[in-house]
Design a protein around this motif. Structure first.
Motif, PDB file in Angstrom:
ATOM      1  N   ARG A 312       0.835  -1.211   0.000  1.00  0.00           N
ATOM      2  CA  ARG A 312       0.000   0.000   0.000  1.00  0.00           C
ATOM      3  C   ARG A 312       0.864   1.253   0.000  1.00  0.00           C
ATOM      4  O   ARG A 312       0.592   2.214  -0.718  1.00  0.00           O
ATOM      5  N   ALA A 315       2.222   1.790  -3.408  1.00  0.00           N
ATOM      6  CA  ALA A 315       1.166   2.294  -4.295  1.00  0.00           C
ATOM      7  C   ALA A 315       0.866   3.761  -4.003  1.00  0.00           C
ATOM      8  O   ALA A 315       0.724   4.582  -4.916  1.00  0.00           O
ATOM      9  N   TYR A 316       0.795   4.079  -2.723  1.00  0.00           N
ATOM     10  CA  TYR A 316       0.452   5.443  -2.310  1.00  0.00           C
ATOM     11  C   TYR A 316       1.554   6.411  -2.705  1.00  0.00           C
ATOM     12  O   TYR A 316       1.294   7.473  -3.277  1.00  0.00           O
ATOM     13  N   ALA A 318       3.584   6.100  -5.037  1.00  0.00           N
ATOM     14  CA  ALA A 318       3.683   6.184  -6.499  1.00  0.00           C
ATOM     15  C   ALA A 318       2.416   6.751  -7.126  1.00  0.00           C
ATOM     16  O   ALA A 318       2.262   6.692  -8.348  1.00  0.00           O
ATOM     17  N   ASP A 319       1.508   7.301  -6.295  1.00  0.00           N
ATOM     18  CA  ASP A 319       0.281   7.904  -6.828  1.00  0.00           C
ATOM     19  C   ASP A 319      -0.558   6.920  -7.635  1.00  0.00           C
ATOM     20  O   ASP A 319      -1.157   7.296  -8.647  1.00  0.00           O
ATOM     21  N   CYS A 320      -0.589   5.680  -7.216  1.00  0.00           N
ATOM     22  CA  CYS A 320      -1.432   4.685  -7.894  1.00  0.00           C
ATOM     23  C   CYS A 320      -2.866   4.848  -7.380  1.00  0.00           C
ATOM     24  O   CYS A 320      -3.120   4.609  -6.195  1.00  0.00           O
ATOM     25  N   HIS A 321      -3.777   5.233  -8.243  1.00  0.00           N
ATOM     26  CA  HIS A 321      -5.159   5.449  -7.838  1.00  0.00           C
ATOM     27  C   HIS A 321      -6.102   4.388  -8.417  1.00  0.00           C
ATOM     28  O   HIS A 321      -7.044   3.970  -7.761  1.00  0.00           O
ATOM     29  N   ALA A 322      -5.861   4.007  -9.642  1.00  0.00           N
ATOM     30  CA  ALA A 322      -6.724   3.009 -10.280  1.00  0.00           C
ATOM     31  C   ALA A 322      -6.390   1.619  -9.734  1.00  0.00           C
ATOM     32  O   ALA A 322      -5.262   1.352  -9.320  1.00  0.00           O
ATOM     33  N   ASP A 323      -7.392   0.740  -9.737  1.00  0.00           N
ATOM     34  CA  ASP A 323      -7.174  -0.617  -9.234  1.00  0.00           C
ATOM     35  C   ASP A 323      -5.969  -1.289  -9.895  1.00  0.00           C
ATOM     36  O   ASP A 323      -5.154  -1.919  -9.224  1.00  0.00           O
ATOM     37  N   ILE A 326      -2.740  -0.036  -8.513  1.00  0.00           N
ATOM     38  CA  ILE A 326      -2.483  -0.545  -7.159  1.00  0.00           C
ATOM     39  C   ILE A 326      -2.001  -1.993  -7.231  1.00  0.00           C
ATOM     40  O   ILE A 326      -1.125  -2.415  -6.471  1.00  0.00           O
ATOM     41  N   ALA A 365      -7.343  -4.536  -5.192  1.00  0.00           N
ATOM     42  CA  ALA A 365      -6.952  -3.176  -4.789  1.00  0.00           C
ATOM     43  C   ALA A 365      -7.569  -2.803  -3.453  1.00  0.00           C
ATOM     44  O   ALA A 365      -6.908  -2.181  -2.611  1.00  0.00           O
ATOM     45  N   GLU A 366      -8.812  -3.163  -3.228  1.00  0.00           N
ATOM     46  CA  GLU A 366      -9.416  -2.844  -1.937  1.00  0.00           C
ATOM     47  C   GLU A 366      -8.653  -3.550  -0.805  1.00  0.00           C
ATOM     48  O   GLU A 366      -8.420  -2.972   0.253  1.00  0.00           O
ATOM     49  N   VAL A 369      -5.584  -1.524  -0.098  1.00  0.00           N
ATOM     50  CA  VAL A 369      -5.833  -0.219   0.529  1.00  0.00           C
ATOM     51  C   VAL A 369      -6.314  -0.385   1.972  1.00  0.00           C
ATOM     52  O   VAL A 369      -5.942   0.379   2.846  1.00  0.00           O
TER      53      VAL A 369
ATOM     54  N   TRP B  65     -16.543  -0.703  -2.192  1.00  0.00           N
ATOM     55  CA  TRP B  65     -15.349  -0.283  -2.925  1.00  0.00           C
ATOM     56  C   TRP B  65     -15.723   0.166  -4.335  1.00  0.00           C
ATOM     57  O   TRP B  65     -16.449  -0.536  -5.037  1.00  0.00           O
ATOM     58  N   ASN B  68     -11.350   2.965  -9.034  1.00  0.00           N
ATOM     59  CA  ASN B  68     -11.127   4.276  -9.635  1.00  0.00           C
ATOM     60  C   ASN B  68     -10.729   4.072 -11.091  1.00  0.00           C
ATOM     61  O   ASN B  68      -9.738   3.416 -11.397  1.00  0.00           O
ATOM     62  N   HIS B 271       1.275  11.026  -0.599  1.00  0.00           N
ATOM     63  CA  HIS B 271       1.975  10.455  -1.753  1.00  0.00           C
ATOM     64  C   HIS B 271       3.486  10.737  -1.652  1.00  0.00           C
ATOM     65  O   HIS B 271       4.069  10.503  -0.613  1.00  0.00           O
ATOM     66  N   PRO B 301      -8.648   6.588  -3.447  1.00  0.00           N
ATOM     67  CA  PRO B 301      -9.178   5.488  -2.636  1.00  0.00           C
ATOM     68  C   PRO B 301      -8.523   5.396  -1.260  1.00  0.00           C
ATOM     69  O   PRO B 301      -8.908   4.555  -0.453  1.00  0.00           O
ATOM     70  N   TYR B 302      -7.529   6.243  -0.986  1.00  0.00           N
ATOM     71  CA  TYR B 302      -6.766   6.114   0.259  1.00  0.00           C
ATOM     72  C   TYR B 302      -7.397   6.934   1.385  1.00  0.00           C
ATOM     73  O   TYR B 302      -8.359   7.649   1.198  1.00  0.00           O
TER      74      TYR B 302
END
Lengths: 386, 386
Positions: A312, A315-316, A318-323, A326, A365-366, A369, B65, B68, B271, B301-302
């Motif tokens: 997580r 991912a965070y 690296a600004d990963c937002h889409a499933d 992530i 992804a959920e 997160v 969930w 995104n 981030h 999603p965070y």
């Protein structure tokens, strides 16, 4: 034939739909009449998490809180760790075993740990880690790198100790550290490291903290050396901050070079340190693994031994937002680690070793997160947690 | 006289030793004969955590969930949030209230939230947040900023809506957003924002994402404007990435200017975004607050709504290793937030409002690093959790 276990109503990563998993004799097998059934209640199922870069020998896990009072300079910190390490009985096989138990309860099934080797320490760290690893061998698999934390060429006697650790099987991986920035003689450092690797038919895993052009140039040296020694697929570089902070054109060249030479990068996504370019590496086929780095030790009070929270964090950061973005981070903490550690038979397919972690979540992804409680952890088919 | 509550065997932050705390009529008071006793079993006691920068109106908290699927460009994301916001019934007072309940259960007692105001939204967000805040007013105190997320000058009608939100008391704070980068006319943007603030005797809290020299120059404009309008102590800048990425000499000038003008910075340590210089700000007397930013919404999603994990993230990102360094991050999530939000009577001294959170840990720093379960949360003397 061993007992057949059915894992029911789990969502194996990548299937997108609940799929039964069958396990016999420690491996995933074809469907059959189960001897026992474990219900996963819709949890996501991932292959066992892999911590590809940690320092178990240094941990204070389970000890009382130790306020960190090291000075600000690197030399202060090294001196502090040496001095207080004696005070706190570091390394301690019991603490390492306690940490390994905790890590496995959070779903990590395989670990590569870098153990300090130096004349003032001897191989005490390697012995402590081996003793701990033997205690918990049914829960988690440990690979040990002999790591010249205090310098290799600059610290005479270290190379001989590393050689002994590899010869006796205490360590299975040759470590290294900043051939230029720390060890001051990059070519001779790589001669020593790759020399040991050749002698003992062992993989290489070098720390590289040097940033900017100095770090980038050393990545080039490591790529060249990997090609020259035919070590495709058996070399990892830890941290590799330079890969995250060089200019884009050179970054692209380095990523292509790493992919072509089969070199893995192990990132810890720590602090505000530069991150390797996740998506560019994925596109180029360069392997990325993830690790915890130090966990509650005299260097750092941080770390929770949980590779799902580390995924997580990656991912965070690296600004990963889409499933699917992530999941790229989760891949580093699973398949990427397996490649770096040279584990075959890794995954959730029939024939693979039944290392797995099940985590609540509607999607992979959920699960990353939310980092919820682990519904099930198995190591080679054995239930490790809860 | 109200009931006298004794909190026994807690370690109030800064005392370094277990100290009894007495509470009557919502405030800390002198010792007396207690009507009831709560045992804190040695937990650390901090003033209630303060989330100085969040976006409650956008949250999907408690919903299933939502993968995104926004595109990569900022315009894609804005379009995505607009489109799917309708689909998911954002804003929802029930979801905001659910999130506020969760935040308070983790020890947050005061919040400043930035609510989207724009012609296509009207004041729906402000109404939803107010409704939610009223539902949970006994647990947590909410300040609302009218926030021109979609532009102020560039989005006609927004200024009038912000004015209405402030006039009717729905919002108590004037928001703003990148006077140059987003709103394209920095001087007129600040005219509008500080004009509303003067009209309504309200504090100002501007988002500033613009980096490098553009962001640094706008910080100068904000410092000048704050001085010119006599708003010392009543202006906050959120994110202020430029403060973390300008060259050191200019950073030092800006930090000195912020301190002199009494401007707070609110960071989310999100981030890999540039961090404000914690230690330099502390040395210069410039105030730093901390916040969650978005929490589980269509932008991101965070977010877990926990200001103790946010303090840890800030400490970790800023390489805080020593206990006193980690406490600097905790200060941002407590006293720094109180200054930014203009709360007086904040703290653990006699006469202060009895907002507090108790967390297991041998020291304050251990409580931040471990982020354990909350042993007790009080809001104005009322037990909120567990």
């Amino acid at each position: 034939m061993g007992e057949l276990t059915l894992l029911r109503d789990g969502n194996p990563w990548g299937t997108g739909t609940p799929t039964d998993l069958y396990i016999r004799n420690g491996r995933f097998v074809a469907a059959g009449e189960p001897d026992r059934v474990i219900d996963l209640a819709g949890a996501q199922v991932f292959p066992g998490l892999i911590d590809a870069h940690c320092h178990l020998d240094k941990t204070l896990w389970g000890a009382r809180w130790v306020p960190n009072t090291a000075g600000p300079r690197l030399a202060d910190k090294i001196d502090y760790v040496r001095r207080r390490g004696v005070e706190f009985g570091v390394p301690s096989a019991d603490r390492v075993a306690a940490l390994l138990r905790h890590m496995s309860s959070r779903g990590t099934t395989r670990v590569r740990t870098h153990t300090d080797v130096a004349p003032h320490l001897g191989l005490d760290g390697c012995h402590a880690v081996r003793e701990a690893a033997e205690q918990v061998a049914d829960r988690i698999t440990v690979q040990q790198a002999a790591f010249p934390q205090f310098g290799l060429l600059t610290n005479p006697g270290t190379l001989e100790l590393m050689d002994r650790a590899l010869r006796t099987g205490l360590a299975q991986v040759v470590g290294g550290i900043d051939p230029a920035g720390v060890d001051r003689d990059p070519v001779r450092h790589l001669d020593a490291v790759f020399g040991l690797a050749t002698t003992h038919a062992a993989p290489v895993d070098l720390h590289l903290h040097d940033r900017g052009t100095l770090g980038a140039w050393q990545l080039e040296l490591i790529i060249e050396r990997t090609r020259a020694t035919g070590m495709h697929g058996r070399v990892t570089v830890g941290h590799a901050y330079a890969l995250g902070d060089v200019e884009p054109a050179r970054q692209a060249d380095l990523v292509a070079g790493l992919a072509e030479a089969g070199i893995s990068i192990a990132t810890c996504a720590a602090h505000s340190d530069p991150l390797p370019p996740l998506h560019a590496m994925g596109a180029a086929g360069a392997n990325l693994a993830a690790g915890s780095d130090g966990i509650r030790d005299l260097w750092s009070p941080y770390g929770d031994g949980d590779m799902l929270t580390r995924a997580r964090q990656l991912a965070y950061r690296a600004d990963c937002h889409a499933d699917d973005e992530i999941e790229v981070a989760l891949r580093a903490a699973t398949f990427g680690g397996a490649i770096a550690l040279g584990h075959s038979g890794y995954g959730l397919r029939e024939g693979d070793v039944a290392d797995l972690v099940a985590v609540p979540g509607a999607t992979a992804a959920e699960s990353v997160v939310t980092c919820g409680e682990r519904a099930l952890v198995m190591h080679a088919g054995k239930v490790v947690a809860p």
